[in-house]
Design a protein around this motif. Sequence first.
Motif, PDB file in Angstrom:
ATOM      1  N   ASP A  37      -7.218  -2.512   5.759  1.00 47.66           N
ATOM      2  CA  ASP A  37      -7.053  -2.056   4.338  1.00 47.66           C
ATOM      3  C   ASP A  37      -5.628  -2.856   4.087  1.00 47.66           C
ATOM      4  O   ASP A  37      -5.559  -3.596   3.167  1.00 47.66           O
ATOM      5  CB  ASP A  37      -6.631  -0.873   4.045  1.00 47.66           C
ATOM      6  CG  ASP A  37      -8.096   0.033   4.160  1.00 47.66           C
ATOM      7  OD1 ASP A  37      -8.980  -0.508   3.782  1.00 47.66           O
ATOM      8  OD2 ASP A  37      -7.830   1.446   4.411  1.00 47.66           O
ATOM      9  N   ASP A  91      -2.076   7.024   0.499  1.00 45.85           N
ATOM     10  CA  ASP A  91      -3.594   6.549   0.545  1.00 45.85           C
ATOM     11  C   ASP A  91      -4.459   6.400   1.927  1.00 45.85           C
ATOM     12  O   ASP A  91      -5.281   5.966   1.851  1.00 45.85           O
ATOM     13  CB  ASP A  91      -3.619   5.190  -0.188  1.00 45.85           C
ATOM     14  CG  ASP A  91      -3.472   5.299  -1.600  1.00 45.85           C
ATOM     15  OD1 ASP A  91      -3.532   6.497  -2.292  1.00 45.85           O
ATOM     16  OD2 ASP A  91      -2.882   4.394  -2.324  1.00 45.85           O
ATOM     17  N   PRO A 119      -3.946   4.148   4.462  1.00 44.01           N
ATOM     18  CA  PRO A 119      -4.560   2.842   4.384  1.00 44.01           C
ATOM     19  C   PRO A 119      -5.115   2.706   6.035  1.00 44.01           C
ATOM     20  O   PRO A 119      -4.030   2.904   6.733  1.00 44.01           O
ATOM     21  CB  PRO A 119      -3.684   1.806   4.038  1.00 44.01           C
ATOM     22  CG  PRO A 119      -2.501   2.419   4.068  1.00 44.01           C
ATOM     23  CD  PRO A 119      -2.474   3.645   3.825  1.00 44.01           C
ATOM     24  N   CYS A 150       0.672  -1.217  -0.064  1.00 47.71           N
ATOM     25  CA  CYS A 150      -0.024  -0.085   0.020  1.00 47.71           C
ATOM     26  C   CYS A 150       0.860   1.205   0.087  1.00 47.71           C
ATOM     27  O   CYS A 150       1.991   1.352   0.392  1.00 47.71           O
ATOM     28  CB  CYS A 150      -1.037  -0.017   1.255  1.00 47.71           C
ATOM     29  SG  CYS A 150      -1.806  -1.378   1.280  1.00 47.71           S
ATOM     30  N   LYS A 151       0.333   2.546  -0.476  1.00 47.49           N
ATOM     31  CA  LYS A 151       0.929   3.571  -0.218  1.00 47.49           C
ATOM     32  C   LYS A 151       0.854   4.690   0.663  1.00 47.49           C
ATOM     33  O   LYS A 151      -0.458   4.580   1.093  1.00 47.49           O
ATOM     34  CB  LYS A 151       0.568   4.445  -1.722  1.00 47.49           C
ATOM     35  CG  LYS A 151       1.147   3.936  -3.036  1.00 47.49           C
ATOM     36  CD  LYS A 151       2.799   3.855  -3.156  1.00 47.49           C
ATOM     37  CE  LYS A 151       3.282   3.403  -4.501  1.00 47.49           C
ATOM     38  NZ  LYS A 151       4.616   3.241  -4.438  1.00 47.49           N
TER      39      LYS A 151
END
Length: 361
Positions: free
Chosen positions: A72, A66, A68, A62-63
């Motif tokens: 997530d 973002d 998360p 994940c970035k």
Amino acid sequence: MSSALNIEIVIPQLAEKGGLDQIINDFAEYVSAKNDMELCIVQLVDTGLVWWSETCSVTSLCKAADNPSFMDTAEAYASYLESAPEKPDVILATGWPVTITIVREALRRAELSILLIGYPHMTFQEGQDNGVGGIQCISDADAIFAISKQVEDEIRQRGIPVRMIRENDGILFPSDSIDRDDFPKTRRLLYVGRLVDYKNLPMIFRAIANTKDEWLLSVVGQGKEEKTKQAAKDIGVENRVRFFGYSKDPYAGTENVSFCIVSSDYEGFCLVIPEALSRGIPVISTPVGCATEVIRPGENGYLVNVDDDGMLTEILDLISDGKLPIPDAKVCRESVLKFEMNHTFEKLYGDIKDLYEEYLG
């Protein structure tokens, strides 16, 4: 085992270079010389920091942009596991305590049964205080590697029925020795570590502001540098504190350093303590991480209460007056022989294999 054991280290994210990425890189290099174990790393959230060496195989899911949630990242890791052509035999969930819970949730979603070893690199109280998981995360692990007596005690005191094994972080001993006979004349301290709030550098600033003699402080590390410099200025010691930024060898040119100093409010292990001692540098530390196990007051350093700048000032004054000794470099080095990297990694390597065989049985 007929084929190589596939180990996956899962980390939440890294924001600055510190002890965790060093241990992962060093262990990856150690494993690369073995023919019965393979290691890869999954970073749940990519912060943009490239912290791994060529030895490491790293996948980021994940970035950070973002933002998360924990769930997530659990969903992202479950998808990753489902699509992986080869599943790991063992997962080491490291970094935050909540990493253990994230991995367990991912395994549930992917309907996979894989040995999950919790390997948090902070105390559970620290994790709880910072919103990244507390002692409750233990129940999601099949086994736990405890990196310090503090972590071990937290688990024992709560009576949690989990297979627990103590694992020390390892250090590479320097090949050269440093003659420190002139230390009583130097009045120099060395801080090595990230510049973040819980490291509590203002405690050191307040202490040296009130010592009878002028103690100097070298700061090696990165993080909140401007905030830390401002704190030194506000306390009035900006001319006695030098900032050197990040260094691959923070102990280079430290022949005139009297003590390495650790002022943290809490630590999981605190790799700096055995690192400094292995170089013959005594350590003054708050009772965090491995400090209470390693530091023998008067022999290889001193212990000071958390956020007690008055006590630190008193210790430094007693050293200046010759009423407290500056420990011998040889004694310092000998006090941390058990942390030598090959020794600690051989134990970690063997314990992973043994736990896997128990899990299969």
